[in-house]
Write a protein that holds these residues in place. Sequence first.
Motif, PDB file in Angstrom:
ATOM      1  N   GLU A  42       0.826  -1.214   0.000  1.00  0.00           N
ATOM      2  CA  GLU A  42       0.000   0.000   0.000  1.00  0.00           C
ATOM      3  C   GLU A  42       0.859   1.263   0.000  1.00  0.00           C
ATOM      4  O   GLU A  42       0.699   2.127  -0.829  1.00  0.00           O
ATOM      5  CB  GLU A  42      -0.923  -0.045   1.224  1.00  0.00           C
ATOM      6  N   ASN A  43       1.792   1.322   0.930  1.00  0.00           N
ATOM      7  CA  ASN A  43       2.665   2.486   0.993  1.00  0.00           C
ATOM      8  C   ASN A  43       4.072   2.115   0.549  1.00  0.00           C
ATOM      9  O   ASN A  43       4.674   1.219   1.097  1.00  0.00           O
ATOM     10  CB  ASN A  43       2.711   3.027   2.414  1.00  0.00           C
ATOM     11  N   HIS A  44       4.544   2.845  -0.381  1.00  0.00           N
ATOM     12  CA  HIS A  44       5.872   2.514  -0.890  1.00  0.00           C
ATOM     13  C   HIS A  44       6.929   2.940   0.110  1.00  0.00           C
ATOM     14  O   HIS A  44       6.865   4.019   0.670  1.00  0.00           O
ATOM     15  CB  HIS A  44       6.096   3.214  -2.219  1.00  0.00           C
ATOM     16  N   GLU A  94      10.629   4.076   1.399  1.00  0.00           N
ATOM     17  CA  GLU A  94      11.579   5.056   0.862  1.00  0.00           C
ATOM     18  C   GLU A  94      12.492   4.433  -0.179  1.00  0.00           C
ATOM     19  O   GLU A  94      12.769   5.010  -1.213  1.00  0.00           O
ATOM     20  CB  GLU A  94      12.444   5.584   2.004  1.00  0.00           C
ATOM     21  N   LEU A 129      10.916   4.015  -3.465  1.00  0.00           N
ATOM     22  CA  LEU A 129      10.721   5.305  -4.108  1.00  0.00           C
ATOM     23  C   LEU A 129      12.030   5.793  -4.730  1.00  0.00           C
ATOM     24  O   LEU A 129      12.076   6.262  -5.870  1.00  0.00           O
ATOM     25  CB  LEU A 129      10.245   6.295  -3.047  1.00  0.00           C
ATOM     26  N   LYS A 130      13.103   5.627  -3.970  1.00  0.00           N
ATOM     27  CA  LYS A 130      14.406   6.059  -4.479  1.00  0.00           C
ATOM     28  C   LYS A 130      14.798   5.242  -5.702  1.00  0.00           C
ATOM     29  O   LYS A 130      15.319   5.776  -6.684  1.00  0.00           O
ATOM     30  CB  LYS A 130      15.476   5.917  -3.392  1.00  0.00           C
ATOM     31  N   LYS A 134       3.284  10.013 -13.458  1.00  0.00           N
ATOM     32  CA  LYS A 134       2.659   8.793 -13.953  1.00  0.00           C
ATOM     33  C   LYS A 134       3.707   7.684 -14.107  1.00  0.00           C
ATOM     34  O   LYS A 134       3.496   6.552 -13.681  1.00  0.00           O
ATOM     35  CB  LYS A 134       1.986   9.060 -15.305  1.00  0.00           C
ATOM     36  N   LEU A 187       6.420   7.431 -12.530  1.00  0.00           N
ATOM     37  CA  LEU A 187       6.841   7.025 -11.197  1.00  0.00           C
ATOM     38  C   LEU A 187       5.836   6.034 -10.602  1.00  0.00           C
ATOM     39  O   LEU A 187       6.206   4.997 -10.051  1.00  0.00           O
ATOM     40  CB  LEU A 187       6.976   8.254 -10.296  1.00  0.00           C
ATOM     41  N   ARG A 188       4.557   6.366 -10.767  1.00  0.00           N
ATOM     42  CA  ARG A 188       3.540   5.459 -10.237  1.00  0.00           C
ATOM     43  C   ARG A 188       3.633   4.095 -10.931  1.00  0.00           C
ATOM     44  O   ARG A 188       3.565   3.051 -10.293  1.00  0.00           O
ATOM     45  CB  ARG A 188       2.151   6.056 -10.429  1.00  0.00           C
ATOM     46  N   LEU A 217       6.383   2.161  -9.513  1.00  0.00           N
ATOM     47  CA  LEU A 217       6.093   1.711  -8.156  1.00  0.00           C
ATOM     48  C   LEU A 217       5.083   0.575  -8.147  1.00  0.00           C
ATOM     49  O   LEU A 217       5.109  -0.301  -7.302  1.00  0.00           O
ATOM     50  CB  LEU A 217       5.574   2.878  -7.315  1.00  0.00           C
ATOM     51  N   GLU A 218       4.200   0.606  -9.122  1.00  0.00           N
ATOM     52  CA  GLU A 218       3.195  -0.445  -9.149  1.00  0.00           C
ATOM     53  C   GLU A 218       3.639  -1.646  -9.962  1.00  0.00           C
ATOM     54  O   GLU A 218       2.887  -2.588 -10.179  1.00  0.00           O
ATOM     55  CB  GLU A 218       1.874   0.127  -9.674  1.00  0.00           C
ATOM     56  N   TYR A 272      -2.055  12.587  -8.174  1.00  0.00           N
ATOM     57  CA  TYR A 272      -0.889  11.829  -7.713  1.00  0.00           C
ATOM     58  C   TYR A 272      -0.516  12.271  -6.300  1.00  0.00           C
ATOM     59  O   TYR A 272       0.655  12.338  -5.950  1.00  0.00           O
ATOM     60  CB  TYR A 272       0.287  12.064  -8.657  1.00  0.00           C
ATOM     61  N   GLU A 331       1.868  10.043  -4.235  1.00  0.00           N
ATOM     62  CA  GLU A 331       3.262  10.096  -4.686  1.00  0.00           C
ATOM     63  C   GLU A 331       3.908  11.436  -4.330  1.00  0.00           C
ATOM     64  O   GLU A 331       5.055  11.496  -3.894  1.00  0.00           O
ATOM     65  CB  GLU A 331       3.350   9.869  -6.203  1.00  0.00           C
ATOM     66  N   GLN A 360       4.816  11.614  -0.717  1.00  0.00           N
ATOM     67  CA  GLN A 360       5.986  10.793  -0.391  1.00  0.00           C
ATOM     68  C   GLN A 360       7.279  11.423  -0.895  1.00  0.00           C
ATOM     69  O   GLN A 360       8.299  11.413  -0.215  1.00  0.00           O
ATOM     70  CB  GLN A 360       5.829   9.402  -1.001  1.00  0.00           C
ATOM     71  N   LEU A 397      10.590  12.617   1.260  1.00  0.00           N
ATOM     72  CA  LEU A 397      11.682  11.663   1.076  1.00  0.00           C
ATOM     73  C   LEU A 397      13.015  12.163   1.626  1.00  0.00           C
ATOM     74  O   LEU A 397      13.718  11.450   2.322  1.00  0.00           O
ATOM     75  CB  LEU A 397      11.811  11.317  -0.414  1.00  0.00           C
ATOM     76  N   TYR A 398      13.362  13.402   1.311  1.00  0.00           N
ATOM     77  CA  TYR A 398      14.681  13.878   1.717  1.00  0.00           C
ATOM     78  C   TYR A 398      14.593  14.916   2.827  1.00  0.00           C
ATOM     79  O   TYR A 398      15.512  15.671   3.061  1.00  0.00           O
ATOM     80  CB  TYR A 398      15.446  14.410   0.507  1.00  0.00           C
TER      81      TYR A 398
END
Lengths: 174, 437
Positions: free
Chosen positions: A104-106, A108, A111-112, A159, A161-162, A165-166, B2, B5, B8, B12-13
């Motif tokens: 559900e929650n990505h 860190e 994300l990086k 988009k 990025l999503r 992530l998905e 979004y 996203e 987040q 992040l930083y």
Amino acid sequence: MSAGEQLVKDAIKGDDAAFLQLIQLYKIDLYKTALSFLRNEEEALEAIQEVTYRAYKNMKSVKDAAYFKTWLIRIMMNYCNDQLKKKKRVVLNDELLNLQGNSENHTEMELKDAMLGLDERSREILTLKYFQDMKIKDIAATLQCPEGTVKTWLNKALKALRDKLEGNGGDLHV
Amino acid sequence: MYEKEEEQLKNLYDNIQVPLDSLDDAIFAGFHKAKSEGKRKSRRKKWLVSLAVAAIIFVGFFTSIRLSPAFANYISVIPGMEKIVDLIRNDKGKMLAIENNYYEKIGVSQEKNGIKLTIDGAIADEDGLVLFYTFESKEKLKELQNEKVRLKSLDGKKLDIGTISMGHPLYSEKGETSHSDMFEFNFESPLAAKKLELKVSVEGTNLKEEFTLKFNLTKEIQKKKSYALNKTVKIEGQKISFLGADVYPLRAAIHVKMDPNNTKRILSFEDLRLVDENGETWNKISNGWVASHISPEEMIIYLQSNYFREPKKLYLVLNKIQAVDKDEVNVVVDTKKLQILKQPKGGHLSDLRVEGNDLIFNFHIEKEFNSFLFTRITDGNGKQIESNTSFMGGRMEKGYAEIGVNIPDIKNQPNPISLELTAYPSWIKGNEKIKIK
């Protein structure tokens, strides 16, 4: 004229103390940018060194004192992009990312990793918008394109990025 | 749309630890690098190359290799090894040599007027010798440059030096009391001498010394591993033959020969690498001597060595080669009219200018390109011009680098002047895998 702009003008004229003050002013922003691209402290510090060097060597090419910060961040992003290409390192393989993709929650880390899997432009635009907290107008000036284009790119970047992530990211190899 | 996203990313930083001290050190280092270059001083390695060797030297950016845990363990138990490892972190071959106990400790030193030079240790093979050295001084030194380095055989056995790399000079605004680097020697015939004498002349601010150090090499020198290849590949119509590979502990030497009927001059094998059955890769030498040209059609390429590994399978792999059409191998300029008369397709060079005796171009390139472009320079009568210095500034946000050569007495040199290319951002691409074993 802001105090910052006066410093820029002095630095362009060759005032070393003004130059160092400016770098001090923006060092955290530079460091965060470097870290978001390069992912480790050691390389980020190396980037700071190189960018300080390049900035000093090229102070004379600063045209608009008001945009000194974006100029500096631009140098940093150019450097980081070159470094990333040089390393041609594989950031994550698809399998690994798919495994991580559906929570559900990505985290860190995800994300990086996803940031690094993006194309150059998306990565730059997300860095400027969210890590540097820049306004669309300033991003447009940094990237030298109309504001409308920045908005479009920003949406595409989010988009992408999503998708990463998905786990629909497809090819994640840089 | 979004929001999640965005949220987040924003966070992040926000909470990272910023190493403020290291940050200031990095800024300081970058600032002083720029300042000391302003004084037009070279911070690069200094080389001495015998005329018989056409060495292509590549001054790359320092890219460090991550230490394996075993290696990190190994060095942590030997005092003084950290500084040596720092010097070779961009060379897997040398790291493997140390990991396999092929490094020998020397520990010979001489002190003169408060400055001490120590040879810490050595790695020697038939083809080359690396001497790790440290200068120490009670007072802080701001400048120290090796002016002359000589190596002599004391036992009458063979020592046939081709090139010497003297290491980086020390420039430090705040001053240092210790400076470590390495001398690298390469030989034209296999090293046999065991008793050696090193003479080093150094200069600094108000300082001029000569050190003489005698030392012995005691480790048995490992013989090279030779492989005959004799395999020809064709990339975009250009035929290239890989004749053989000699793998020494310090480097691997790949002998290649081009078909004389090729339409392009091959300049550089940019990504040639050794790959074993596990996909482990050994790249080119990243900062130093990358190739020797025997003729325009024949060269030796140096890779980082995998000597101390025993792979089941070993391949040479390559994907891109720098090449230009043979009739575009020279950049031709008129130094009076300040015109570029001829350059390869792509037009990467512009804004020719003369400053003092320096001939300078703007070199437009999208990505970082670290190789120096030119080798032989000839005047309008075809006579070779000796150029002592050349320089290249890094690519900046403005999108070009400055690249230049010093041409003595440039005003009186007959035009047009030709600069032969040794590197150029123009590639042929393929996907070749050549079996070594």
